[in-house]
Design a protein around this motif. Sequence first.
Motif, PDB file in Angstrom:
ATOM      1  N   MET A 286     -40.899 -24.025  65.722  1.00 17.03           N
ATOM      2  CA  MET A 286     -42.147 -24.777  65.813  1.00 17.03           C
ATOM      3  C   MET A 286     -42.224 -25.825  64.705  1.00 17.03           C
ATOM      4  SD  MET A 286     -44.982 -25.222  67.498  1.00 17.03           S
ATOM      5  CE  MET A 286     -45.315 -23.714  68.414  1.00 17.03           C
ATOM      6  N   ALA A 287     -41.789 -25.442  63.504  1.00 14.61           N
ATOM      7  CA  ALA A 287     -41.831 -26.375  62.371  1.00 14.61           C
ATOM      8  C   ALA A 287     -40.931 -27.579  62.623  1.00 14.61           C
ATOM      9  CB  ALA A 287     -41.426 -25.667  61.088  1.00 14.61           C
ATOM     10  N   GLU A 288     -39.757 -27.349  63.200  1.00 13.09           N
ATOM     11  CA  GLU A 288     -38.841 -28.458  63.507  1.00 13.09           C
ATOM     12  C   GLU A 288     -39.456 -29.394  64.537  1.00 13.09           C
ATOM     13  OE1 GLU A 288     -34.369 -26.658  62.822  1.00 13.09           O
ATOM     14  OE2 GLU A 288     -35.479 -26.020  64.611  1.00 13.09           O
ATOM     15  N   ARG A 289     -40.073 -28.842  65.561  1.00 16.42           N
ATOM     16  CA  ARG A 289     -40.672 -29.687  66.594  1.00 16.42           C
ATOM     17  C   ARG A 289     -41.874 -30.461  66.056  1.00 16.42           C
ATOM     18  NH1 ARG A 289     -39.318 -25.193  70.141  1.00 16.42           N
ATOM     19  NH2 ARG A 289     -41.464 -24.425  69.964  1.00 16.42           N
ATOM     20  N   ARG A 290     -42.604 -29.870  65.130  1.00 17.44           N
ATOM     21  CA  ARG A 290     -43.758 -30.565  64.566  1.00 17.44           C
ATOM     22  C   ARG A 290     -43.346 -31.795  63.760  1.00 17.44           C
ATOM     23  NH1 ARG A 290     -47.332 -25.310  62.653  1.00 17.44           N
ATOM     24  NH2 ARG A 290     -48.399 -24.976  64.666  1.00 17.44           N
ATOM     25  N   ARG A 291     -42.124 -31.802  63.266  1.00 14.57           N
ATOM     26  CA  ARG A 291     -41.649 -32.974  62.515  1.00 14.57           C
ATOM     27  C   ARG A 291     -41.217 -34.101  63.450  1.00 14.57           C
ATOM     28  NH1 ARG A 291     -39.739 -28.872  58.921  1.00 14.57           N
ATOM     29  NH2 ARG A 291     -37.667 -28.806  59.847  1.00 14.57           N
ATOM     30  N   MET A 292     -41.143 -33.825  64.740  1.00 16.74           N
ATOM     31  CA  MET A 292     -40.791 -34.853  65.726  1.00 16.74           C
ATOM     32  C   MET A 292     -42.088 -35.532  66.155  1.00 16.74           C
ATOM     33  SD  MET A 292     -38.049 -32.671  68.002  1.00 16.74           S
ATOM     34  CE  MET A 292     -36.852 -31.606  67.199  1.00 16.74           C
ATOM     35  N   THR A 293     -42.413 -36.649  65.544  1.00 15.54           N
ATOM     36  CA  THR A 293     -43.728 -37.251  65.760  1.00 15.54           C
ATOM     37  C   THR A 293     -43.826 -38.020  67.073  1.00 15.54           C
ATOM     38  OG1 THR A 293     -43.024 -39.128  64.408  1.00 15.54           O
ATOM     39  CG2 THR A 293     -44.260 -37.394  63.303  1.00 15.54           C
ATOM     40  N   VAL A 294     -42.777 -38.707  67.446  1.00 13.76           N
ATOM     41  CA  VAL A 294     -42.745 -39.501  68.678  1.00 13.76           C
ATOM     42  C   VAL A 294     -41.312 -39.488  69.197  1.00 13.76           C
ATOM     43  CG1 VAL A 294     -43.128 -41.764  69.736  1.00 13.76           C
ATOM     44  CG2 VAL A 294     -44.564 -41.057  67.821  1.00 13.76           C
ATOM     45  N   ASN A 295     -41.164 -39.442  70.521  1.00 22.20           N
ATOM     46  CA  ASN A 295     -39.852 -39.586  71.146  1.00 22.20           C
ATOM     47  C   ASN A 295     -39.799 -40.886  71.945  1.00 22.20           C
ATOM     48  OD1 ASN A 295     -38.406 -38.463  74.172  1.00 22.20           O
ATOM     49  ND2 ASN A 295     -37.220 -38.973  72.381  1.00 22.20           N
ATOM     50  N   ILE A 296     -38.813 -41.731  71.618  1.00 24.51           N
ATOM     51  CA  ILE A 296     -38.508 -42.922  72.413  1.00 24.51           C
ATOM     52  C   ILE A 296     -37.170 -42.657  73.088  1.00 24.51           C
ATOM     53  CG2 ILE A 296     -38.165 -45.414  72.427  1.00 24.51           C
ATOM     54  CD1 ILE A 296     -40.960 -44.612  71.538  1.00 24.51           C
ATOM     55  N   ASN A 297     -37.206 -42.426  74.388  1.00 28.48           N
ATOM     56  CA  ASN A 297     -36.017 -42.061  75.147  1.00 28.48           C
ATOM     57  C   ASN A 297     -35.451 -43.298  75.836  1.00 28.48           C
ATOM     58  OD1 ASN A 297     -34.143 -40.233  76.428  1.00 28.48           O
ATOM     59  ND2 ASN A 297     -35.362 -40.397  78.278  1.00 28.48           N
TER      60      ASN A 297
END
Length: 415
Positions: A286-297
Amino acid sequence: MTLADFLGRIAADEALAPDFAAICDTGGRLQGTPSAERGFALMEERLSAFGTVWKEPVPYAGWRCHEARLTDVATGRDLDCTPLLGAASTPVDGLLLDTLDCGRGAPGDFSGAAGRAVVARHEYPFSAQTIHRRVKLAAAQEAGAGAFLIVQPEPGIGPVSGSSGRAGGKGIPALGISAEAGALLAGGRQVRLTLLGSDHAATAPTLVLVLPGRGEGHVVVSAHLDGHPLGESAIDNATGLAAALCLVRAAQPMAAQCERGLMVCIFGAEEWALAGSKAWLDGRTMAERRRMTVNINLDSIAGSPNLTALTSGFSKLGPFLTDAAKKAGRSLRTHRPLMRNSDHANFADHRIPAARLIAGFNEPDSALRLLLTGADRRGVVPIGQLRDATMTAGALVWEAMNAPHDTVLRLYGAV
């Protein structure tokens, strides 16, 4: 460093075209083949010039085709076909079936399909009105069809590929066929269909590079590497891969000064119902995903000069991205409803604001109509168009890396 400096580095980047060509040189990059292995080795080598690259294997339902054949019984003629990835097998000596033309192949179109090889039309994949291939296949299977044949509508191009989405479960034999084969079968024919494949447990690589920023969070730029064996998977997705490398080169000297850093993820098994990115994201804490603020695919970003951000239902994300593009003097369309047609969907499932940048949305005459066919080759991608798309992607990434914290928090609003 300013936005103008960042975009200037992209505009002057001399490696974009050679990177694109080198990726196409590796072939169609079907997951599980030497072509995909060459592609991942190339991307790992290129990314390693900018820092430590983590190579993380993730599981997916592997499958290998040993034989695929579709024969018109009356003439004995073998028809142009290719198996849908992961499709169910026939008996060794094949299946003898009558065909039934089901037109578009909407869920209500399969009346009378039981025990027959149903024929349905492939649609331009990037439209709000499109019925996805796997929806049609599921409807055919539910109606008791003996096999599923999906027709590539443009003559002279050959069959259309794609995933069956079976992932080792129940299914029916499924092939993509050419326009010419579809025209023959539309009148009702008897065919012998042979599809012999084998399921196996498999893994696909995920390549991850992080350029840290001032804070803990980072913007995730993602692109999938795997493709199909019919062409060079040039639009889908050598364009996104080459752009990702260009963005890393532009960001490296300035990431540490930004509010948040840059994470680059190169996924495999995307063409297998998005299995690679799903497994990788599910495996994060969960902590790792919380550091992913925005995804540009970045997926299929050239083939038309017009770009659209598919913003996965996040109501604030579209305005944020269009404003970012406008600051750079660039235009960007948006489409808000979630579309599960690339890896951004798995980020969105984890409540990470995610957008797919794509060319040619709602433009069925664009070169993106050639995706999943043997015509998806480098010659249909103007390098100037790819550079323009990379510039727009750069404007979005810059804004996401530098926006105030409260602005980014608002992106997590109502979905």
